[in-house]
Design a protein around this motif. Sequence first.
Motif, PDB file in Angstrom:
ATOM      1  N   ASN A   1     -74.651 -21.614  83.657  1.00 26.21           N
ATOM      2  CA  ASN A   1     -75.569 -21.950  84.757  1.00 26.21           C
ATOM      3  C   ASN A   1     -75.115 -23.183  85.542  1.00 26.21           C
ATOM      4  O   ASN A   1     -75.771 -23.600  86.487  1.00 26.21           O
ATOM      5  CB  ASN A   1     -76.996 -22.148  84.243  1.00 26.21           C
ATOM      6  CG  ASN A   1     -77.166 -23.393  83.376  1.00 26.21           C
ATOM      7  OD1 ASN A   1     -76.256 -24.210  83.232  1.00 26.21           O
ATOM      8  ND2 ASN A   1     -78.341 -23.532  82.793  1.00 26.21           N
ATOM      9  N   GLY A   2     -73.993 -23.786  85.132  1.00 25.37           N
ATOM     10  CA  GLY A   2     -73.434 -24.911  85.861  1.00 25.37           C
ATOM     11  C   GLY A   2     -73.803 -26.285  85.325  1.00 25.37           C
ATOM     12  O   GLY A   2     -73.255 -27.288  85.765  1.00 25.37           O
ATOM     13  N   THR A   3     -74.752 -26.347  84.386  1.00 24.20           N
ATOM     14  CA  THR A   3     -75.101 -27.660  83.832  1.00 24.20           C
ATOM     15  C   THR A   3     -74.047 -28.078  82.808  1.00 24.20           C
ATOM     16  O   THR A   3     -73.397 -27.241  82.174  1.00 24.20           O
ATOM     17  CB  THR A   3     -76.496 -27.676  83.166  1.00 24.20           C
ATOM     18  OG1 THR A   3     -76.514 -26.746  82.089  1.00 24.20           O
ATOM     19  CG2 THR A   3     -77.600 -27.353  84.157  1.00 24.20           C
ATOM     20  N   ILE A   4     -73.915 -29.377  82.664  1.00 26.26           N
ATOM     21  CA  ILE A   4     -72.898 -29.905  81.757  1.00 26.26           C
ATOM     22  C   ILE A   4     -73.243 -29.582  80.305  1.00 26.26           C
ATOM     23  O   ILE A   4     -74.398 -29.663  79.896  1.00 26.26           O
ATOM     24  CB  ILE A   4     -72.687 -31.411  81.977  1.00 26.26           C
ATOM     25  CG1 ILE A   4     -71.441 -31.874  81.232  1.00 26.26           C
ATOM     26  CG2 ILE A   4     -73.927 -32.211  81.622  1.00 26.26           C
ATOM     27  CD1 ILE A   4     -70.900 -33.196  81.717  1.00 26.26           C
ATOM     28  N   LYS A   5     -72.233 -29.176  79.555  1.00 29.61           N
ATOM     29  CA  LYS A   5     -72.387 -28.824  78.141  1.00 29.61           C
ATOM     30  C   LYS A   5     -71.884 -29.961  77.256  1.00 29.61           C
ATOM     31  O   LYS A   5     -72.497 -30.297  76.249  1.00 29.61           O
ATOM     32  CB  LYS A   5     -71.599 -27.546  77.850  1.00 29.61           C
ATOM     33  CG  LYS A   5     -71.751 -27.020  76.457  1.00 29.61           C
ATOM     34  CD  LYS A   5     -70.992 -25.692  76.309  1.00 29.61           C
ATOM     35  CE  LYS A   5     -71.272 -25.030  74.990  1.00 29.61           C
ATOM     36  NZ  LYS A   5     -70.583 -23.736  74.887  1.00 29.61           N
ATOM     37  N   SER A   6     -70.740 -30.555  77.602  1.00 31.29           N
ATOM     38  CA  SER A   6     -70.179 -31.655  76.812  1.00 31.29           C
ATOM     39  C   SER A   6     -69.244 -32.479  77.678  1.00 31.29           C
ATOM     40  O   SER A   6     -68.729 -31.988  78.687  1.00 31.29           O
ATOM     41  CB  SER A   6     -69.423 -31.120  75.588  1.00 31.29           C
ATOM     42  OG  SER A   6     -68.273 -30.395  75.976  1.00 31.29           O
ATOM     43  N   GLU A   7     -69.040 -33.722  77.258  1.00 29.21           N
ATOM     44  CA  GLU A   7     -68.083 -34.576  77.943  1.00 29.21           C
ATOM     45  C   GLU A   7     -67.588 -35.627  76.964  1.00 29.21           C
ATOM     46  O   GLU A   7     -68.338 -36.136  76.141  1.00 29.21           O
ATOM     47  CB  GLU A   7     -68.696 -35.240  79.178  1.00 29.21           C
ATOM     48  CG  GLU A   7     -69.892 -36.118  78.907  1.00 29.21           C
ATOM     49  CD  GLU A   7     -70.487 -36.700  80.183  1.00 29.21           C
ATOM     50  OE1 GLU A   7     -69.734 -36.939  81.141  1.00 29.21           O
ATOM     51  OE2 GLU A   7     -71.713 -36.914  80.198  1.00 29.21           O
ATOM     52  N   GLY A   8     -66.278 -35.888  77.049  1.00 30.16           N
ATOM     53  CA  GLY A   8     -65.682 -36.875  76.174  1.00 30.16           C
ATOM     54  C   GLY A   8     -64.172 -36.873  76.281  1.00 30.16           C
ATOM     55  O   GLY A   8     -63.590 -36.196  77.129  1.00 30.16           O
ATOM     56  N   TRP A   9     -63.584 -37.617  75.397  1.00 28.84           N
ATOM     57  CA  TRP A   9     -62.133 -37.836  75.434  1.00 28.84           C
ATOM     58  C   TRP A   9     -61.379 -36.866  74.534  1.00 28.84           C
ATOM     59  O   TRP A   9     -61.811 -36.574  73.420  1.00 28.84           O
ATOM     60  CB  TRP A   9     -61.821 -39.267  75.012  1.00 28.84           C
ATOM     61  CG  TRP A   9     -62.304 -40.256  76.017  1.00 28.84           C
ATOM     62  CD1 TRP A   9     -63.473 -40.960  75.986  1.00 28.84           C
ATOM     63  CD2 TRP A   9     -61.652 -40.627  77.224  1.00 28.84           C
ATOM     64  NE1 TRP A   9     -63.582 -41.750  77.097  1.00 28.84           N
ATOM     65  CE2 TRP A   9     -62.471 -41.571  77.881  1.00 28.84           C
ATOM     66  CE3 TRP A   9     -60.449 -40.247  77.829  1.00 28.84           C
ATOM     67  CZ2 TRP A   9     -62.125 -42.143  79.095  1.00 28.84           C
ATOM     68  CZ3 TRP A   9     -60.108 -40.830  79.038  1.00 28.84           C
ATOM     69  CH2 TRP A   9     -60.939 -41.765  79.656  1.00 28.84           C
ATOM     70  N   ILE A  10     -60.236 -36.401  75.044  1.00 32.69           N
ATOM     71  CA  ILE A  10     -59.312 -35.528  74.313  1.00 32.69           C
ATOM     72  C   ILE A  10     -57.981 -36.256  74.207  1.00 32.69           C
ATOM     73  O   ILE A  10     -57.480 -36.787  75.202  1.00 32.69           O
ATOM     74  CB  ILE A  10     -59.094 -34.189  75.055  1.00 32.69           C
ATOM     75  CG1 ILE A  10     -60.381 -33.368  75.106  1.00 32.69           C
ATOM     76  CG2 ILE A  10     -57.951 -33.374  74.448  1.00 32.69           C
ATOM     77  CD1 ILE A  10     -60.716 -32.651  73.826  1.00 32.69           C
ATOM     78  N   GLU A  11     -57.417 -36.260  73.018  1.00 33.05           N
ATOM     79  CA  GLU A  11     -56.076 -36.812  72.827  1.00 33.05           C
ATOM     80  C   GLU A  11     -55.354 -35.924  71.833  1.00 33.05           C
ATOM     81  O   GLU A  11     -55.889 -35.605  70.774  1.00 33.05           O
ATOM     82  CB  GLU A  11     -56.161 -38.246  72.304  1.00 33.05           C
ATOM     83  CG  GLU A  11     -54.828 -38.956  72.270  1.00 33.05           C
ATOM     84  CD  GLU A  11     -54.963 -40.447  71.992  1.00 33.05           C
ATOM     85  OE1 GLU A  11     -54.056 -41.186  72.383  1.00 33.05           O
ATOM     86  OE2 GLU A  11     -55.966 -40.864  71.386  1.00 33.05           O
ATOM     87  N   ASN A  12     -54.150 -35.495  72.171  1.00 28.00           N
ATOM     88  CA  ASN A  12     -53.383 -34.561  71.331  1.00 28.00           C
ATOM     89  C   ASN A  12     -54.197 -33.307  71.014  1.00 28.00           C
ATOM     90  O   ASN A  12     -54.188 -32.810  69.893  1.00 28.00           O
ATOM     91  CB  ASN A  12     -52.918 -35.231  70.036  1.00 28.00           C
ATOM     92  CG  ASN A  12     -51.974 -36.373  70.298  1.00 28.00           C
ATOM     93  OD1 ASN A  12     -51.210 -36.358  71.245  1.00 28.00           O
ATOM     94  ND2 ASN A  12     -52.037 -37.383  69.452  1.00 28.00           N
ATOM     95  N   ASN A  13     -54.938 -32.816  71.992  1.00 30.34           N
ATOM     96  CA  ASN A  13     -55.785 -31.617  71.852  1.00 30.34           C
ATOM     97  C   ASN A  13     -56.901 -31.775  70.832  1.00 30.34           C
ATOM     98  O   ASN A  13     -57.414 -30.788  70.308  1.00 30.34           O
ATOM     99  CB  ASN A  13     -54.941 -30.372  71.539  1.00 30.34           C
ATOM    100  CG  ASN A  13     -54.070 -29.982  72.703  1.00 30.34           C
ATOM    101  OD1 ASN A  13     -54.492 -30.071  73.856  1.00 30.34           O
ATOM    102  ND2 ASN A  13     -52.843 -29.589  72.422  1.00 30.34           N
ATOM    103  N   HIS A  14     -57.297 -32.997  70.519  1.00 30.65           N
ATOM    104  CA  HIS A  14     -58.394 -33.270  69.584  1.00 30.65           C
ATOM    105  C   HIS A  14     -59.435 -34.149  70.258  1.00 30.65           C
ATOM    106  O   HIS A  14     -59.093 -35.036  71.038  1.00 30.65           O
ATOM    107  CB  HIS A  14     -57.892 -34.008  68.338  1.00 30.65           C
ATOM    108  CG  HIS A  14     -56.945 -33.226  67.501  1.00 30.65           C
ATOM    109  ND1 HIS A  14     -57.338 -32.165  66.726  1.00 30.65           N
ATOM    110  CD2 HIS A  14     -55.612 -33.363  67.314  1.00 30.65           C
ATOM    111  CE1 HIS A  14     -56.284 -31.677  66.081  1.00 30.65           C
ATOM    112  NE2 HIS A  14     -55.225 -32.378  66.436  1.00 30.65           N
ATOM    113  N   LYS A  15     -60.718 -33.908  69.928  1.00 32.84           N
ATOM    114  CA  LYS A  15     -61.763 -34.811  70.397  1.00 32.84           C
ATOM    115  C   LYS A  15     -61.530 -36.176  69.763  1.00 32.84           C
ATOM    116  O   LYS A  15     -61.256 -36.277  68.572  1.00 32.84           O
ATOM    117  CB  LYS A  15     -63.141 -34.284  70.009  1.00 32.84           C
ATOM    118  CG  LYS A  15     -63.578 -33.057  70.769  1.00 32.84           C
ATOM    119  CD  LYS A  15     -64.972 -32.620  70.321  1.00 32.84           C
ATOM    120  CE  LYS A  15     -65.409 -31.357  70.992  1.00 32.84           C
ATOM    121  NZ  LYS A  15     -64.916 -30.156  70.328  1.00 32.84           N
ATOM    122  N   THR A  16     -61.679 -37.221  70.582  1.00 40.58           N
ATOM    123  CA  THR A  16     -61.505 -38.588  70.103  1.00 40.58           C
ATOM    124  C   THR A  16     -62.445 -39.497  70.883  1.00 40.58           C
ATOM    125  O   THR A  16     -62.942 -39.115  71.944  1.00 40.58           O
ATOM    126  CB  THR A  16     -60.036 -39.042  70.239  1.00 40.58           C
ATOM    127  OG1 THR A  16     -59.864 -40.286  69.564  1.00 40.58           O
ATOM    128  CG2 THR A  16     -59.608 -39.177  71.679  1.00 40.58           C
TER     129      THR A  16
END
Length: 158
Positions: free
Chosen positions: A29-44
């Motif tokens: 529906n266009g609303t944000i689901k998640s946001e954050g940092w990725i490093e080496n293809n991993h959440k960090t």
Amino acid sequence: MKKAITILIVLISFNAFAEKKYQRTYFENGTIKSEGWIENNHKTAFWRFYFENGTLKKEGHFSEDKEIKYWKFYTIGGTIEKEGHFLNGKKTNWWLFYDSNEKINHKCQLKDNQKNGFCLMYKNEKLISASKYKAGKKIKEWTTFASFKKDNKFSDLK
């Protein structure tokens, strides 16, 4: 010269792969689901996750895709539900659990995602009972302060 160029290409490729990037994902529906940092293809580092209605669902830190440090969880209505510590993706130490009025309902010591230690129960912000758990199983309960004090030291609550 060829060797220097090859080394330079390898270093540039490695740097591009290791680059820390801010990522956002969205619901259909266009609303944000998640946001954050990725490093080496991993959440960090710090992340936020949202319900489909746009309210905050949970927020906390990652290290290589595993929850670490302090996290907060919210209801779909936006009130705080629980908060506590993670170590390598598992709940640990003291966790606080809230009622629908955002008052502490109970707080428990956890280890490896299960109750392990004391659990203190509250009603209208007053302590009403305490229990002790070992590996998720209740081993003792107290309903008076005197009985709890007789069996325990306050240093056990750390």
